[in-house]
Write a protein that holds these residues in place. Sequence first.
Motif, PDB file in Angstrom:
ATOM      1  N   ALA A 139      12.577  -9.906 -46.657  1.00  0.00           N
ATOM      2  CA  ALA A 139      11.149  -9.610 -46.453  1.00  0.00           C
ATOM      3  C   ALA A 139      10.978  -8.392 -45.549  1.00  0.00           C
ATOM      4  O   ALA A 139      10.106  -7.535 -45.782  1.00  0.00           O
ATOM      5  N   ALA A 140      11.816  -8.299 -44.518  1.00  0.00           N
ATOM      6  CA  ALA A 140      11.763  -7.142 -43.616  1.00  0.00           C
ATOM      7  C   ALA A 140      12.125  -5.862 -44.362  1.00  0.00           C
ATOM      8  O   ALA A 140      11.502  -4.806 -44.162  1.00  0.00           O
ATOM      9  N   PHE A 141      13.130  -5.942 -45.237  1.00  0.00           N
ATOM     10  CA  PHE A 141      13.521  -4.774 -46.039  1.00  0.00           C
ATOM     11  C   PHE A 141      12.364  -4.303 -46.909  1.00  0.00           C
ATOM     12  O   PHE A 141      12.040  -3.116 -46.967  1.00  0.00           O
ATOM     13  N   PHE A 142      11.719  -5.250 -47.611  1.00  0.00           N
ATOM     14  CA  PHE A 142      10.610  -4.879 -48.484  1.00  0.00           C
ATOM     15  C   PHE A 142       9.414  -4.353 -47.689  1.00  0.00           C
ATOM     16  O   PHE A 142       8.667  -3.493 -48.170  1.00  0.00           O
ATOM     17  N   ALA A 143       9.213  -4.866 -46.470  1.00  0.00           N
ATOM     18  CA  ALA A 143       8.136  -4.369 -45.621  1.00  0.00           C
ATOM     19  C   ALA A 143       8.368  -2.895 -45.283  1.00  0.00           C
ATOM     20  O   ALA A 143       7.452  -2.064 -45.369  1.00  0.00           O
ATOM     21  N   LEU A 144       9.604  -2.562 -44.923  1.00  0.00           N
ATOM     22  CA  LEU A 144       9.949  -1.165 -44.616  1.00  0.00           C
ATOM     23  C   LEU A 144       9.831  -0.285 -45.861  1.00  0.00           C
ATOM     24  O   LEU A 144       9.359   0.855 -45.782  1.00  0.00           O
ATOM     25  N   ALA A 145      10.252  -0.827 -47.011  1.00  0.00           N
ATOM     26  CA  ALA A 145      10.153  -0.074 -48.269  1.00  0.00           C
ATOM     27  C   ALA A 145       8.694   0.182 -48.616  1.00  0.00           C
ATOM     28  O   ALA A 145       8.330   1.265 -49.100  1.00  0.00           O
ATOM     29  N   ALA A 146       7.832  -0.816 -48.374  1.00  0.00           N
ATOM     30  CA  ALA A 146       6.401  -0.666 -48.662  1.00  0.00           C
ATOM     31  C   ALA A 146       5.795   0.435 -47.799  1.00  0.00           C
ATOM     32  O   ALA A 146       4.972   1.242 -48.260  1.00  0.00           O
ATOM     33  N   ILE A 147       6.213   0.489 -46.540  1.00  0.00           N
ATOM     34  CA  ILE A 147       5.735   1.551 -45.641  1.00  0.00           C
ATOM     35  C   ILE A 147       6.264   2.905 -46.108  1.00  0.00           C
ATOM     36  O   ILE A 147       5.537   3.900 -46.147  1.00  0.00           O
ATOM     37  N   ARG A 148       7.533   2.918 -46.503  1.00  0.00           N
ATOM     38  CA  ARG A 148       8.164   4.156 -46.974  1.00  0.00           C
ATOM     39  C   ARG A 148       7.424   4.733 -48.187  1.00  0.00           C
ATOM     40  O   ARG A 148       7.200   5.932 -48.292  1.00  0.00           O
ATOM     41  N   PHE A 149       7.005   3.866 -49.122  1.00  0.00           N
ATOM     42  CA  PHE A 149       6.346   4.320 -50.340  1.00  0.00           C
ATOM     43  C   PHE A 149       4.826   4.227 -50.254  1.00  0.00           C
ATOM     44  O   PHE A 149       4.130   4.415 -51.255  1.00  0.00           O
TER      45      PHE A 149
END
Length: 319
Positions: free
Chosen positions: A185-195
């Motif tokens: 979930a933390a990985f996807f949160a960072l990815a969401a911010i990145r994109f």
Amino acid sequence: MVKDMIFATIIAFAIAAILGPVTIPFLRKLKIGQTVREEGLESHYKKNGTPTMGGIMIIIAVLVSSLIFVRNYPTTYPILFLTVGFGLVGFLDDYIKVVKKRSMGLRSWQKMGMQFLITGAFCFYTMKVQNWDLAMKVPFANGVVIDFKWATIPMMFLVILGTDTGTNFTDGLDGLASSVTAVIAAFFALAAIRFNNPVAPICGAVLGGLFGFLLFNAHPAKVFMGDTGALALGGFVAGTAYALQMPLFILIVGVIYLIEVLSVMLQVSFFKITHGKRIFKMAPIHHHFEKCGWSETMVVTIFSIVTILFCMIAWLGVW
């Protein structure tokens, strides 16, 4: 969006933490307790009677926290639908097991049928209503995407149902599924911010909900999430991956899910082919390591570290 994600994380954590002291005694009162299989590990017999269906705490925390921000981020709707929908299937399965005292829970065709219907509704809504771009980002390919064209829908069913099975198999030790999925979930949160993708708040909500749940699910667990929580988490991971066009990344960040599923498939196949021989001492594979002398906390710690490392590898593949 980042501020909303942080608030969603804090709110979900607070809700799950508050729900624990209320929900656990309630589940005990209803005698909704875990029954450990007789052929299971002896060290797990002491878990008999520990309240299960605690995944309700995670779902409520995620739902309430997300709904505060969902009006601003309609992309969250399908993910919430998949999370709660699969959670309801798990709830029915748990309810039949522990309340109706039918050890197998839902029959396989019932469980799979409901999951197929929910997945089908998710596919229809994302494609026809929200018009999601379902082409998948290829890891380590500098933003290259691949469109599966006619195979897009079969691929969605494979990814969603496969991920859900993976989370379900991973839920077998105190804090294992919670810890591994929190990292994802933390990985996807960072990815969401990145994109700059609006799914960041629901990623934060799941992360906060899992942290709050871990207060009661870490070894020795006072409550188990049951299929209620495990199936809901699988829905979240698969739905979020599609919202970010990152289903292929599940093979990397969800490496523990993959290993757990493969260990069961290999064990069952080898057992049938050899008429009784086994590859692992016990499957899913986390039980194999326990049989080898690892403690529960050691397995959970190492599996979580492996997930962190693979999420770091996947992060390199994002750029």
